[in-house]
Design a protein around this motif. Structure first.
Motif, short mmCIF file in Angstrom:
data_model
loop_
_atom_site.label_atom_id
_atom_site.label_comp_id
_atom_site.label_asym_id
_atom_site.label_seq_id
_atom_site.Cartn_x
_atom_site.Cartn_y
_atom_site.Cartn_z
N LEU A 136 0.83 -1.21 0.00
CA LEU A 136 0.00 0.00 0.00
C LEU A 136 0.87 1.27 0.00
O LEU A 136 0.52 2.26 -0.66
CB LEU A 136 -0.93 -0.01 1.21
N LEU A 137 1.98 1.23 0.74
CA LEU A 137 2.89 2.37 0.72
C LEU A 137 3.50 2.57 -0.67
O LEU A 137 3.62 3.71 -1.14
CB LEU A 137 4.00 2.17 1.74
N LEU B 17 3.87 6.97 14.13
CA LEU B 17 4.91 7.23 13.14
C LEU B 17 4.32 7.34 11.73
O LEU B 17 4.75 8.18 10.92
CB LEU B 17 5.95 6.12 13.20
N LEU B 18 3.34 6.52 11.44
CA LEU B 18 2.67 6.61 10.14
C LEU B 18 1.92 7.93 9.99
O LEU B 18 1.99 8.59 8.94
CB LEU B 18 1.72 5.43 9.97
N VAL B 19 1.20 8.31 11.03
CA VAL B 19 0.43 9.56 10.97
C VAL B 19 1.37 10.76 10.82
O VAL B 19 1.10 11.68 10.02
CB VAL B 19 -0.44 9.70 12.23
N ALA B 20 2.49 10.77 11.55
CA ALA B 20 3.45 11.87 11.43
C ALA B 20 4.06 11.93 10.03
O ALA B 20 4.25 13.03 9.47
CB ALA B 20 4.54 11.71 12.49
N SER B 21 4.35 10.77 9.44
CA SER B 21 4.92 10.75 8.09
C SER B 21 3.93 11.30 7.07
O SER B 21 4.29 12.10 6.19
CB SER B 21 5.33 9.33 7.72
N PHE B 22 2.67 10.88 7.16
CA PHE B 22 1.67 11.36 6.22
C PHE B 22 1.38 12.85 6.42
O PHE B 22 1.14 13.59 5.46
CB PHE B 22 0.39 10.54 6.35
N ALA B 23 1.41 13.32 7.67
CA ALA B 23 1.19 14.75 7.93
C ALA B 23 2.32 15.59 7.32
O ALA B 23 2.07 16.64 6.70
CB ALA B 23 1.09 14.99 9.43
N TYR C 116 11.29 11.77 1.01
CA TYR C 116 11.95 11.25 2.21
C TYR C 116 10.96 10.61 3.19
O TYR C 116 11.34 9.72 3.96
CB TYR C 116 12.70 12.37 2.93
N THR C 117 9.73 11.08 3.22
CA THR C 117 8.76 10.57 4.20
C THR C 117 8.44 9.09 3.99
O THR C 117 7.85 8.47 4.87
CB THR C 117 7.47 11.38 4.13
N PHE C 118 8.83 8.54 2.86
CA PHE C 118 8.62 7.10 2.63
C PHE C 118 9.39 6.27 3.65
O PHE C 118 8.91 5.21 4.08
CB PHE C 118 9.04 6.73 1.21
N VAL C 119 10.56 6.73 4.06
CA VAL C 119 11.40 5.95 4.97
C VAL C 119 10.78 5.85 6.37
O VAL C 119 10.62 4.74 6.90
CB VAL C 119 12.82 6.55 5.02
N PRO C 120 10.41 6.94 7.04
CA PRO C 120 9.76 6.78 8.36
C PRO C 120 8.42 6.09 8.28
O PRO C 120 8.03 5.39 9.23
CB PRO C 120 9.62 8.22 8.88
N ALA C 121 7.69 6.25 7.18
CA ALA C 121 6.42 5.53 7.03
C ALA C 121 6.66 4.02 6.98
O ALA C 121 5.92 3.24 7.59
CB ALA C 121 5.69 6.00 5.78
N LEU C 122 7.71 3.59 6.27
CA LEU C 122 8.03 2.17 6.21
C LEU C 122 8.49 1.65 7.57
O LEU C 122 8.16 0.52 7.95
CB LEU C 122 9.11 1.93 5.16
N MET C 123 9.21 2.45 8.32
CA MET C 123 9.60 2.06 9.66
C MET C 123 8.37 1.92 10.57
O MET C 123 8.31 1.03 11.42
CB MET C 123 10.58 3.08 10.24
N GLY C 124 7.39 2.80 10.39
CA GLY C 124 6.15 2.67 11.14
C GLY C 124 5.39 1.40 10.82
O GLY C 124 4.76 0.80 11.70
N VAL C 125 5.45 0.95 9.57
CA VAL C 125 4.80 -0.30 9.19
C VAL C 125 5.43 -1.47 9.93
O VAL C 125 4.73 -2.35 10.47
CB VAL C 125 4.88 -0.49 7.66
N PHE C 126 6.74 -1.54 9.97
CA PHE C 126 7.42 -2.63 10.67
C PHE C 126 7.13 -2.59 12.16
O PHE C 126 6.97 -3.65 12.79
CB PHE C 126 8.93 -2.55 10.41
N LEU C 127 7.06 -1.40 12.73
CA LEU C 127 6.77 -1.29 14.16
C LEU C 127 5.33 -1.68 14.45
O LEU C 127 5.05 -2.35 15.46
CB LEU C 127 7.03 0.14 14.62
#
Length: 351
Positions: free
Chosen positions: A19-20, A75-81, A97-108
């Motif tokens: 989805l990301l 972390l996902l919400v912050a990345s999308f914001a 760049y926001t793709f990287v923290p969003a992907l980290m939020g998915v793993f978490l």
């Protein structure tokens, strides 16, 4: 707490990552065009190394706590914001760049803290597959060109060649002009070598202070190697200009800089290993279940004598010490045991 099914977190990670990719597809398809730029030609290998590290470091998924799920959602919400903010002001690079923290939020979110501990570092290294923001590139090119020109000019003068600096140009003794253009600023070397140093910090198994030293020295080493390349070209100009022009943009020149940079890193690690002695390097060994250590000096009287594993030898008699020879030991028992009888009447008693 019972461990969760090991397949379900991986399935959730796969679905959310897909989805990301769908959400970030417009920016992801632009990456090959950035990688065509000579400054970011290493970008395609970054996701390959990330996938290898994730496969290499994978561990069983532990219990997923509510705090881990909440942190992943946050972390996902912050990345999308942040992505919406960048889209409003057309900040393209930060949006990517926001793709990287969003992907980290998915793993978490899917695997909890146990998955996040071994996956966050490889995922964070994905930032190196993106180009620098245009503003950062503009602010870095000028100072990097100036530093490369100054260092190369001083180096040429030190080795005895006629050279002086005119802006971002090096005027050689025979009138040849060596221009330090944007491609010679060292930005390409800087981006590649910083990523290489980050990979070494991930897979090297070093101490935290060693990683800190490598991170602090990555940029100076990259600048030194770029100045070395320009100096080499300047030396070649004094012999044959065609060879210098061919070497300037050749693959051997790029490989020489990279090998030189890696050599500096290896030398730095070697020096650090001599400066600090860890507990693993202490002179202590475990042999057959018993701890043995290096002999330590023991002070007896006014002299130092080494400790030995066996019994301490007896000192020779005074007579033998004077003559330098030991007396012969008679055969038989050295001591004679006699029965102790009570005193007879009339004998003097001791008391």
């Amino acid at each position: 707490m019972r461990l969760p099914d090991q397949r379900l977190p991986l399935v959730v990670v796969g679905v959310l990552t897909a989805l990301l990719f769908y959400s970030y597809w417009p920016s992801l398809v632009q990456l090959p065009s950035f990688w065509d730029n000579p400054q970011y030609q290493h970008g395609w290998i970054v996701p390959v190394f990330t996938c290898l590290l994730l496969f290499w470091w994978r561990k069983p998924v532990g219990p997923i706590t509510p705090t881990a799920r909440a942190a992943g959602i946050g972390l996902l919400v912050a990345s999308f914001a942040l992505r919406l903010f960048c889209a409003s002001y057309r900040i393209v690079t930060i949006d990517m760049y926001t793709f990287v923290p969003a992907l980290m939020g998915v793993f978490l979110l899917a695997g909890g803290w146990s998955m996040f501990r071994w996956s966050w570092a490889p995922l964070a290294s994905l930032i190196f597959m993106y180009p620098l923001p245009d503003e950062a590139t503009r602010y870095l090119l000028g100072p990097l060109q100036t530093v490369a020109t100054i260092v190369s000019t001083y180096t040429l003068q030190t080795i005895g060649l006629d050279a002086y600096r005119d802006g971002n140009r090096i005027i050689l003794g025979d009138g040849q002009v060596l221009g330090v253009v944007d491609a010679c600023s060292g930005l390409k070397m800087l981006t590649i070598f910083v990523w290489l140093a980050a990979m070494l910090m991930l897979v090297g198994g070093l101490e935290w202070w060693e990683n800190l030293a490598i991170a602090a020295s990555a940029i100076p080493i990259a600048l030194i190697c770029n100045a070395f390349r320009i100096t080499t070209v300047g030396v070649m100009y004094n012999y044959k200009m065609s060879i210098a022009e061919h070497f300037h943009d050749s693959t051997p020149a790029a490989m020489l800089m990279m090998l030189l940079a890696v050599g500096f890193l290896v030398l730095e690690m070697k020096i650090l290993s001599y400066l600090v002695v860890t507990e693993d390097m202490a002179p202590t060994m475990m042999t057959s279940g018993q701890r043995t250590s290096a002999p330590l000096p023991a002070r007896t009287g006014s002299a130092f004598q080494p400790l030995t594993a066996g019994p301490r030898p007896m000192a020779p008699p005074a007579a033998s010490r004077q003559t330098g020879a030991f007396p012969s030991i008679p055969s038989g028992n050295l001591t004679e045991s006699r029965p102790i009888s009570p005193p007879r009447d009339g004998d003097e008693k001791l008391g």
